[in-house]
Motif scaffolding. Structure first.
Motif, PDB file in Angstrom:
ATOM      1  N   PRO A 174      91.379 -51.003  89.995  1.00 39.68           N
ATOM      2  CA  PRO A 174      92.738 -50.617  90.383  1.00 39.68           C
ATOM      3  C   PRO A 174      93.687 -51.786  90.655  1.00 39.68           C
ATOM      4  O   PRO A 174      94.883 -51.693  90.386  1.00 39.68           O
ATOM      5  CB  PRO A 174      92.514 -49.777  91.637  1.00 39.68           C
ATOM      6  N   GLN A 175      93.179 -52.912  91.160  1.00 40.47           N
ATOM      7  CA  GLN A 175      94.050 -54.033  91.508  1.00 40.47           C
ATOM      8  C   GLN A 175      94.150 -55.093  90.411  1.00 40.47           C
ATOM      9  O   GLN A 175      94.749 -56.148  90.628  1.00 40.47           O
ATOM     10  CB  GLN A 175      93.564 -54.702  92.795  1.00 40.47           C
ATOM     11  N   GLY A 176      93.584 -54.820  89.238  1.00 45.03           N
ATOM     12  CA  GLY A 176      93.655 -55.793  88.150  1.00 45.03           C
ATOM     13  C   GLY A 176      92.371 -55.820  87.357  1.00 45.03           C
ATOM     14  O   GLY A 176      91.895 -54.785  86.881  1.00 45.03           O
ATOM     15  N   THR A 177      91.772 -57.001  87.226  1.00 42.39           N
ATOM     16  CA  THR A 177      90.517 -57.141  86.488  1.00 42.39           C
ATOM     17  C   THR A 177      89.570 -58.078  87.215  1.00 42.39           C
ATOM     18  O   THR A 177      89.988 -59.052  87.837  1.00 42.39           O
ATOM     19  CB  THR A 177      90.752 -57.697  85.067  1.00 42.39           C
ATOM     20  N   ILE A 178      88.289 -57.754  87.122  1.00 37.41           N
ATOM     21  CA  ILE A 178      87.224 -58.627  87.602  1.00 37.41           C
ATOM     22  C   ILE A 178      86.688 -59.406  86.404  1.00 37.41           C
ATOM     23  O   ILE A 178      86.338 -58.807  85.372  1.00 37.41           O
ATOM     24  CB  ILE A 178      86.076 -57.804  88.233  1.00 37.41           C
ATOM     25  N   ALA A 179      86.641 -60.715  86.528  1.00 41.02           N
ATOM     26  CA  ALA A 179      86.124 -61.557  85.451  1.00 41.02           C
ATOM     27  C   ALA A 179      84.647 -61.844  85.690  1.00 41.02           C
ATOM     28  O   ALA A 179      84.222 -62.084  86.817  1.00 41.02           O
ATOM     29  CB  ALA A 179      86.899 -62.868  85.382  1.00 41.02           C
ATOM     30  N   GLY A 180      83.886 -61.819  84.621  1.00 40.66           N
ATOM     31  CA  GLY A 180      82.459 -62.104  84.733  1.00 40.66           C
ATOM     32  C   GLY A 180      81.913 -62.676  83.448  1.00 40.66           C
ATOM     33  O   GLY A 180      82.554 -62.601  82.389  1.00 40.66           O
ATOM     34  N   THR A 181      80.738 -63.266  83.543  1.00 44.93           N
ATOM     35  CA  THR A 181      80.037 -63.773  82.364  1.00 44.93           C
ATOM     36  C   THR A 181      78.644 -63.161  82.322  1.00 44.93           C
ATOM     37  O   THR A 181      77.862 -63.323  83.260  1.00 44.93           O
ATOM     38  CB  THR A 181      79.927 -65.311  82.396  1.00 44.93           C
ATOM     39  N   SER A 196      89.317 -63.927  88.084  1.00 44.10           N
ATOM     40  CA  SER A 196      89.713 -62.540  88.352  1.00 44.10           C
ATOM     41  C   SER A 196      91.175 -62.466  88.772  1.00 44.10           C
ATOM     42  O   SER A 196      91.801 -63.487  89.104  1.00 44.10           O
ATOM     43  CB  SER A 196      88.826 -61.942  89.445  1.00 44.10           C
ATOM     44  N   SER A 197      91.718 -61.263  88.763  1.00 43.80           N
ATOM     45  CA  SER A 197      93.116 -61.065  89.144  1.00 43.80           C
ATOM     46  C   SER A 197      93.357 -61.516  90.575  1.00 43.80           C
ATOM     47  O   SER A 197      92.452 -61.497  91.415  1.00 43.80           O
ATOM     48  CB  SER A 197      93.493 -59.594  89.009  1.00 43.80           C
ATOM     49  N   ARG A 198      94.601 -61.925  90.841  1.00 45.61           N
ATOM     50  CA  ARG A 198      94.978 -62.361  92.169  1.00 45.61           C
ATOM     51  C   ARG A 198      96.072 -61.434  92.720  1.00 45.61           C
ATOM     52  O   ARG A 198      97.262 -61.728  92.640  1.00 45.61           O
ATOM     53  CB  ARG A 198      95.483 -63.795  92.148  1.00 45.61           C
ATOM     54  N   PRO A 199      95.662 -60.302  93.292  1.00 42.10           N
ATOM     55  CA  PRO A 199      96.650 -59.392  93.872  1.00 42.10           C
ATOM     56  C   PRO A 199      97.175 -59.946  95.191  1.00 42.10           C
ATOM     57  O   PRO A 199      96.682 -60.973  95.681  1.00 42.10           O
ATOM     58  CB  PRO A 199      95.838 -58.113  94.090  1.00 42.10           C
ATOM     59  N   PRO A 200      98.165 -59.303  95.809  1.00 42.44           N
ATOM     60  CA  PRO A 200      98.627 -59.759  97.119  1.00 42.44           C
ATOM     61  C   PRO A 200      97.451 -59.869  98.090  1.00 42.44           C
ATOM     62  O   PRO A 200      96.599 -58.972  98.161  1.00 42.44           O
ATOM     63  CB  PRO A 200      99.617 -58.669  97.548  1.00 42.44           C
ATOM     64  N   SER A 201      97.378 -60.969  98.821  1.00 43.00           N
ATOM     65  CA  SER A 201      96.205 -61.239  99.660  1.00 43.00           C
ATOM     66  C   SER A 201      95.929 -60.130 100.663  1.00 43.00           C
ATOM     67  O   SER A 201      94.769 -59.805 100.926  1.00 43.00           O
ATOM     68  CB  SER A 201      96.389 -62.574 100.394  1.00 43.00           C
ATOM     69  N   LEU A 202      96.972 -59.551 101.227  1.00 44.30           N
ATOM     70  CA  LEU A 202      96.772 -58.530 102.257  1.00 44.30           C
ATOM     71  C   LEU A 202      96.220 -57.229 101.698  1.00 44.30           C
ATOM     72  O   LEU A 202      95.826 -56.342 102.459  1.00 44.30           O
ATOM     73  CB  LEU A 202      98.086 -58.267 103.009  1.00 44.30           C
ATOM     74  N   SER A 203      96.177 -57.105 100.363  1.00 43.80           N
ATOM     75  CA  SER A 203      95.619 -55.893  99.754  1.00 43.80           C
ATOM     76  C   SER A 203      94.119 -56.005  99.527  1.00 43.80           C
ATOM     77  O   SER A 203      93.464 -55.019  99.169  1.00 43.80           O
ATOM     78  CB  SER A 203      96.308 -55.611  98.417  1.00 43.80           C
ATOM     79  N   LEU A 204      93.545 -57.193  99.747  1.00 43.92           N
ATOM     80  CA  LEU A 204      92.124 -57.401  99.485  1.00 43.92           C
ATOM     81  C   LEU A 204      91.278 -56.881 100.647  1.00 43.92           C
ATOM     82  O   LEU A 204      91.558 -57.163 101.806  1.00 43.92           O
ATOM     83  CB  LEU A 204      91.838 -58.885  99.267  1.00 43.92           C
TER      84      LEU A 204
END
Length: 338
Positions: A43-50, A108-116
Motif C-alpha cells: 500500500p505505501q509503495g514497493t518493497i525491494a528484494g533480491t 524500497s519506497s520512502r513514504p512519509p516517515s510518520l506513516s511507517l
C-alpha cells in the motif's frame, strides 16, 4: 531497573532521532546468474528484494529482513563473505533466499516517515510470503517459507506469524521478552535526524527519518573484538528508520503474542547483547538460560530452540564467530525440511 515497555514505546514515538543508507559496493555473488532483483507492491509503495537461488533445485526459501539500523547488507555483507555473509551460506546449503529492505530504506519506497509502522512491515512480509508461495515473477512456487528477522524485524516476524500462520519456520535474532529498557533508551539517544548527517543531508529525507550519530554504533551493536574493517563498513552503510516503527513493534516482546505462533521457532542472541539480554538479567549467559527464559512465552507447537553466540553483541551477523550461529541455523533448517 526496568520500566514499562509501553512507556518505552511512547517515549520512542515522541523522540526525534534515527538512521539511513550509504550503500557499499554490492557483493558480486548477489548479482550473479542465480540472483534476481524484484519489487513487491504494498500500500505505501514497493518493497525491494533480491531472490537468490542455490545451485540445485529447492522448495524452501528464507525471507531475510534487517532491523531498524540496517538494510539488506546486514544479511548480504560484502566484506569477507565466507565469514560474514549469511545469505551466501544459506544458498550454499541449498536454500533460496529473499533479502528485502524495509519500507523507508535501501531500494524500497520512502513514504512519509510518520506513516511507517511495524504493522505495515508485517503486512509487507505477509505479501512476500504469499507471493513466493504463488510463483512470483515467474519463479517456481516455494512450498516452504521461513522468515528471519533481526531486532525490529524479529518483532514483525512474530506479528506476521501470529496473524497469518502461513510460514514454516521463524528465526528470531536480537529478540527476547526481557528487553533492558535503559539500554534500549541508550541506543535511542544515539539517533539524530538524517538530514543533519553529512552522508544523508540533501537527499530529501523528511525530519522524521533518523540515523545513528557517527561513531556511536560500536557501543551498542558489537561484542568483544570485532574486526575494525567490519565496524568501518557497517558505519559507512548505516540505515534510516522512523521511531514510529517502534511502538507496535515493541508489543511483540510483551507476554502473549508469541504464544500464538504455530510454526517452529529458533531464537538466537549474543551473550553481550545489552538491549536484548540486559546486564543483570542473566538471560543470555548461555543457551540453557536463554531457553529457560523464553520457553514460557511459546506454545509446544513452536518447538522452541535457542542459541547464545558467545561474546557477540546485538549484530550477531557481524561477530567474528558468526559462523557458529549459522551452523545452528542450518541444523534447525534441516529439521524443518527433512
Amino acid at each position: 531497573m526496568r520500566t514499562s515497555l509501553r512507556a518505552l514505546a511512547v517515549c520512542a514515538a515522541t523522540t526525534l532521532l534515527s538512521l539511513t543508507p550509504v550503500l557499499a559496493q554490492a557483493d558480486p555473488e548477489a548479482t550473479g546468474d542465480h540472483c534476481q532483483d524484484m519489487t513487491f507492491p504494498v500500500p505505501q509503495g514497493t518493497i525491494a528484494g533480491t531472490l537468490c537461488l542455490p545451485e540445485g533445485p529447492t522448495d524452501t526459501v528464507m525471507i531475510l529482513m534487517s532491523g531498524s539500523n540496517y538494510n539488506h547488507l546486514y544479511w548480504d555483507f560484502p566484506y569477507q563473505p565466507d565469514t560474514y555473509n549469511f545469505r551466501r551460506a544459506m544458498n550454499a546449503a541449498g536454500y533460496a533466499t529473499l533479502v528485502a529492505d524495509r519500507l523507508g530504506n535501501g531500494a524500497s519506497s520512502r513514504p512519509p516517515s510518520l506513516s511507517l509502522t511495524a504493522s505495515e512491515t508485517a503486512e509487507a512480509l505477509h505479501t512476500m510470503v504469499q507471493a513466493l508461495r504463488g510463483g512470483f515473477a515467474g519463479n517456481t512456487p516455494f512450498t516452504k517459507v521461513v522468515t528471519a528477522g533481526h531486532s525490529l524485524t524479529s518483532g514483525t516476524s512474530v506479528m506476521e506469524a501470529t496473524s497469518y500462520h502461513d510460514v514454516d519456520g521463524v528465526l528470531l535474532t536480537g529478540y527476547s521478552h526481557t528487553l533492558s529498557v535503559p539500554d534500549v533508551l541508550g541506543v535511542i539517544s544515539t539517533y539524530y535526524q538524517a538530514v543533519n548527517d553529512p552522508e544523508f543531508s540533501g537527499r530529501g529525507y523528511d525530519p522524521g527519518y533518523l540515523v545513528t550519530r557517527p561513531g556511536t554504533r560500536a557501543a551498542d551493536f558489537y561484542g568483544i573484538n570485532p574486526d575494525p574493517r567490519v565496524v568501518a563498513l557497517d558505519e559507512a552503510n548505516k540505515e534510516t528508520f522512523s521511531l514510529t516503527e517502534y511502538p507496535d513493534g515493541l508489543l511483540s516482546t510483551l507476554p502473549g503474542m508469541s504464544s500464538f505462533i504455530t510454526a517452529p521457532v529458533l531464537i538466537v542472541n549474543g551473550s553481550r547483547d545489552r538491549m536484548t539480554c540486559g546486564p543483570g538479567f542473566g538471560t543470555c549467559t548461555d543457551t540453557a538460560t536463554l531457553d529457560a527464559a523464553e520457553r514460557p512465552y511459546f506454545s509446544p507447537a513452536a518447538k522452541l530452540r535457542t542459541f547464545v553466540l558467545p561474546d557477540s553483541g546485538h549484530a550477531i551477523n557481524l561477530a567474528p564467530n558468526t559462523g557458529d550461529y549459522r551452523a545452528v541455523v542450518l541444523d534447525w533448517m534441516k529439521s524443518l525440511t527433512s
